[in-house]
Design a protein around this motif. Structure first.
Motif, PDB file in Angstrom:
ATOM      1  N   SER A 245       9.676 124.883  -0.690  1.00  0.00           N
ATOM      2  CA  SER A 245       8.353 124.594  -0.150  1.00  0.00           C
ATOM      3  C   SER A 245       7.703 125.887   0.307  1.00  0.00           C
ATOM      4  O   SER A 245       8.354 126.732   0.918  1.00  0.00           O
ATOM      5  CB  SER A 245       8.441 123.625   1.028  1.00  0.00           C
ATOM      6  N   GLN A 246       6.418 126.034   0.030  1.00  0.00           N
ATOM      7  CA  GLN A 246       5.714 127.227   0.488  1.00  0.00           C
ATOM      8  C   GLN A 246       5.436 127.179   1.990  1.00  0.00           C
ATOM      9  O   GLN A 246       5.252 128.214   2.624  1.00  0.00           O
ATOM     10  CB  GLN A 246       4.385 127.362  -0.255  1.00  0.00           C
ATOM     11  N   THR A 247       5.388 125.989   2.545  1.00  0.00           N
ATOM     12  CA  THR A 247       5.039 125.846   3.956  1.00  0.00           C
ATOM     13  C   THR A 247       6.275 125.778   4.833  1.00  0.00           C
ATOM     14  O   THR A 247       6.320 126.371   5.916  1.00  0.00           O
ATOM     15  CB  THR A 247       4.199 124.573   4.158  1.00  0.00           C
ATOM     16  N   ILE A 248       7.294 125.057   4.388  1.00  0.00           N
ATOM     17  CA  ILE A 248       8.535 124.938   5.135  1.00  0.00           C
ATOM     18  C   ILE A 248       9.562 125.805   4.412  1.00  0.00           C
ATOM     19  O   ILE A 248      10.099 125.400   3.385  1.00  0.00           O
ATOM     20  CB  ILE A 248       9.025 123.484   5.175  1.00  0.00           C
ATOM     21  N   PRO A 249       9.835 127.020   4.888  1.00  0.00           N
ATOM     22  CA  PRO A 249      10.743 127.897   4.156  1.00  0.00           C
ATOM     23  C   PRO A 249      12.070 127.201   3.863  1.00  0.00           C
ATOM     24  O   PRO A 249      12.694 126.614   4.736  1.00  0.00           O
ATOM     25  CB  PRO A 249      10.933 129.086   5.108  1.00  0.00           C
ATOM     26  N   GLY A 250      12.465 127.266   2.608  1.00  0.00           N
ATOM     27  CA  GLY A 250      13.704 126.616   2.211  1.00  0.00           C
ATOM     28  C   GLY A 250      13.437 125.398   1.354  1.00  0.00           C
ATOM     29  O   GLY A 250      12.385 125.262   0.739  1.00  0.00           O
ATOM     30  N   ALA A 251      14.410 124.494   1.315  1.00  0.00           N
ATOM     31  CA  ALA A 251      14.342 123.328   0.438  1.00  0.00           C
ATOM     32  C   ALA A 251      13.165 122.435   0.809  1.00  0.00           C
ATOM     33  O   ALA A 251      12.951 122.106   1.961  1.00  0.00           O
ATOM     34  CB  ALA A 251      15.650 122.549   0.510  1.00  0.00           C
ATOM     35  N   GLY A 252      12.420 121.998  -0.205  1.00  0.00           N
ATOM     36  CA  GLY A 252      11.269 121.141   0.040  1.00  0.00           C
ATOM     37  C   GLY A 252      11.451 119.723  -0.441  1.00  0.00           C
ATOM     38  O   GLY A 252      10.599 118.875  -0.200  1.00  0.00           O
ATOM     39  N   GLN A 253      12.588 119.443  -1.125  1.00  0.00           N
ATOM     40  CA  GLN A 253      12.730 118.120  -1.732  1.00  0.00           C
ATOM     41  C   GLN A 253      12.862 117.002  -0.704  1.00  0.00           C
ATOM     42  O   GLN A 253      12.476 115.872  -0.961  1.00  0.00           O
ATOM     43  CB  GLN A 253      13.938 118.087  -2.691  1.00  0.00           C
ATOM     44  N   VAL A 254      13.404 117.296   0.483  1.00  0.00           N
ATOM     45  CA  VAL A 254      13.562 116.256   1.501  1.00  0.00           C
ATOM     46  C   VAL A 254      12.276 116.044   2.293  1.00  0.00           C
ATOM     47  O   VAL A 254      11.757 114.928   2.367  1.00  0.00           O
ATOM     48  CB  VAL A 254      14.744 116.575   2.441  1.00  0.00           C
ATOM     49  N   PRO A 255      11.689 117.095   2.909  1.00  0.00           N
ATOM     50  CA  PRO A 255      10.518 116.854   3.756  1.00  0.00           C
ATOM     51  C   PRO A 255       9.206 116.720   3.004  1.00  0.00           C
ATOM     52  O   PRO A 255       8.229 116.248   3.570  1.00  0.00           O
ATOM     53  CB  PRO A 255      10.485 118.098   4.651  1.00  0.00           C
ATOM     54  N   VAL A 256       9.151 117.101   1.737  1.00  0.00           N
ATOM     55  CA  VAL A 256       7.872 117.258   1.054  1.00  0.00           C
ATOM     56  C   VAL A 256       7.680 116.315  -0.125  1.00  0.00           C
ATOM     57  O   VAL A 256       6.573 115.875  -0.398  1.00  0.00           O
ATOM     58  CB  VAL A 256       7.719 118.733   0.584  1.00  0.00           C
ATOM     59  N   VAL A 257       8.743 115.950  -0.845  1.00  0.00           N
ATOM     60  CA  VAL A 257       8.617 115.304  -2.147  1.00  0.00           C
ATOM     61  C   VAL A 257       9.069 113.841  -2.105  1.00  0.00           C
ATOM     62  O   VAL A 257      10.120 113.519  -1.543  1.00  0.00           O
ATOM     63  CB  VAL A 257       9.432 116.070  -3.216  1.00  0.00           C
ATOM     64  N   ILE A 258       8.278 112.965  -2.703  1.00  0.00           N
ATOM     65  CA  ILE A 258       8.600 111.532  -2.814  1.00  0.00           C
ATOM     66  C   ILE A 258       9.770 111.351  -3.767  1.00  0.00           C
ATOM     67  O   ILE A 258       9.907 112.074  -4.761  1.00  0.00           O
ATOM     68  CB  ILE A 258       7.354 110.758  -3.274  1.00  0.00           C
TER      69      ILE A 258
END
Length: 525
Positions: A245-258
């Protein structure tokens, strides 16, 4: 007067039936020619009866000339050496309860009506719409579920009305990295609104269509979708290597992606708008789950910028729509939160040895608030150091090329990557590229990487001599699993090897030539 052929497990009356065999399990066409010239063939019976099986008998091929109706209460099986139908203008109606459609050969259905009760399930790749000139047959789902069951369903009728339904739908769900439960719609040059009527039988069962409004192109469209069983989008689509994730440094699949994947493929590409439907229970994101979501697609090494918009819901269903654009290739799609999207589009990043200096080149298609790139290097692919900083373009919608050099690379294998940093401190990483400075070894073994949920292992190594290299795979007890030999090219090599199905454990792979032997460990999960 209506003519009919009827088999109810005890008697049969036929007009136009030349040869067949009748058994307790239904009607078996054992190399015969059945002519149904506008009539009804009705195959019915209780449990273990009412099946239609088509097969060959020596030189005699089981065939059906169907210009009328065939009504079947049991399973449909084609074990012939070719398609069943010699004419493809009739209708097959599945009027039983749970029914299987399969065999060893694809059936070219013209009209296929799903009726009766229970699900209809593919046990082999099948075709609807007609397999002859000017296909015009229709798949009528009515109120039934058609389960693809890891098989491909081809629709040859190019009209947008080739699939019709009331409350039924097609289930494409198969949670693996390469979902083979696919609808291929041969739309050709016709433009219009194509509804791929996907749905899920899992709780909560619901209709989640994928709608593609085609505006240009002459192609076949292949589409599938799957819900992931966990909240981290696992397993990822087989080609995807990162979901930062560009906003949350690190993995984005949990907080960002359906928690749902879509795959839209075509050859050649076409132009169209897309509406993605998802279930609210699949929105397990923690970063503004009630916010606005957009669609992003993977392009080999990175994610395209988010496009379109739709609401974030945690119950019922919602739709995210994107405007008309070029579509095709083999790119998977996800829905991500617009305030924390997956990384900007990095077209490529490459590192090559050039006269003992490492040449680094990369290119971006778009940039948003891009402050700079950090060029990073590592000797173990774990701990990286920044060796240079290159200014970004800030905001850009055109292709931009960048380059840099490492004048003092390490001897042996080094790993290079980019850390892209925005003005507000948000960052993302590129893929990692290995480079080798000659250390007098005939080859260096870089990695052994098993694919997700399979026994395919990719080997990476550098080579400097023109001689074969042997591969040996063993388990932790030294038992041989696989061995082979191949001729590598000079420079960096990637070699994919197919192993038998392996249990979850530690394994060893050894590369060897006449002067060098190196072993790596890999894991099968």
């Amino acid at each position: 007067m209506k003519r009919s052929l009827k088999y109810c497990g005890c008697t049969i009356a036929a007009i136009g039936l030349y040869s067949s065999q009748l058994f307790a399990q239904g009607l078996i066409n054992n190399g015969a020619y059945i002519a149904n010239n506008g009539a009804y063939i009705y195959i019915a019976g209780g449990a273990a009866m009412g099946n239609f099986t088509n097969q060959d008998a020596g030189a005699s091929i089981g065939l059906v000339n169907n210009t009328g109706f065939m009504e079947v209460t049991g399973n449909w099986t084609n074990n012939s050496t070719q398609n069943i139908f010699t004419a493809n203008t009739g209708t097959v109606e599945l009027i039983g309860t749970a029914q299987l459609i399969g065999g060893t050969q694809t059936t070219w259905f013209n009209n296929l009506n799903c009726l009766g009760g229970g699900n209809k399930t593919l046990n082999f790749a099948e075709l609807v719409g007609g397999g002859y000139a000017a296909p015009a047959g229709v798949l009528a789902l009515n109120d039934r579920f058609l389960l693809l069951n890891t098989k491909k369903l081809t629709v040859t009728n190019p009209l947008t009305t080739a699939i019709i339904r009331t409350t039924g739908y097609i289930v494409s769900e198969h949670n693996v990295g390469n979902n083979l439960a696919i609808i291929q719609w041969n739309v050709g040059a016709i433009n219009g609104v194509y509804v791929f009527p996907f749905g899920t039988t899992a709780v909560p069962a619901n209709y989640i269509p994928l709608t593609i409004t085609k505006t240009a192109g002459n192609t076949n469209i292949l589409a599938s979708t799957r819900h992931t069983s966990l909240s981290d989008n696992q397993p990822w689509q087989i080609s995807v290597t990162q979901m930062w994730s560009q906003t949350i440094p690190g993995a984005g699949q949990v907080p960002v992606v359906i928690d749902r994947w879509w795959d839209i493929k075509s050859a050649p590409a076409f132009t169209g708008a897309v509406s993605f439907t998802y279930l609210g229970v699949e929105n397990t994101t923690s970063y503004a789950p009630a916010g606005t979501f957009s669609a992003q697609n993977w392009v080999g090494t990175s994610w395209n910028p988010p496009v379109g918009a739709g609401p974030g819901v945690v119950a019922g269903t919602a739709v995210v729509s994107i405007p008309a654009q070029a579509l095709g290739g083999t790119t998977p799609w996800v829905l991500s939160n617009t305030t924390a999207p997956l990384p900007i589009k990095l077209l490529y990043f490459d590192a090559k040895m050039n006269n003992k200096i490492v040449q680094l080149d990369w290119s971006t298609a778009t940039e948003t608030n891009n402050a700079f790139f950090e060029v990073q290097r590592s000797t173990d692919n774990q701990s990286f150091e920044t060796i240079d900083v290159v200014d970004g373009a800030g905001n850009s919608t055109v292709v931009r090329d960048y380059n840099d050099v490492d004048k003092k690379p390490f001897t042996g294998v080094s790993y290079y990557r980019l850390r892209q940093v925005d003005y507000d401190g948000k960052f993302s990483f590129s893929q990692t590229v290995p480079v080798r400075l000659d250390n007098q070894k005939s080859f260096d073994f870089v990695f052994a990487s098993p694919a997700e949920s399979s026994s395919t292992v990719t080997l990476g190594f550098f080579n400097t001599v023109s001689e074969p290299i042997s591969v040996l795979v063993t388990d932790s007890y030294g038992k041989k699993i696989f061995s082979s030999e191949f001729s590598p090219v000079e420079g960096f090599n990637k070699k994919e090897i197919q192993l038998p199905q392996l249990a979850s454990a530690i394994y060893f792979v050894t590369l060897a030539n006449s002067t060098n032997t190196i072993t790596k460990i890999f894991f099968i999960n």
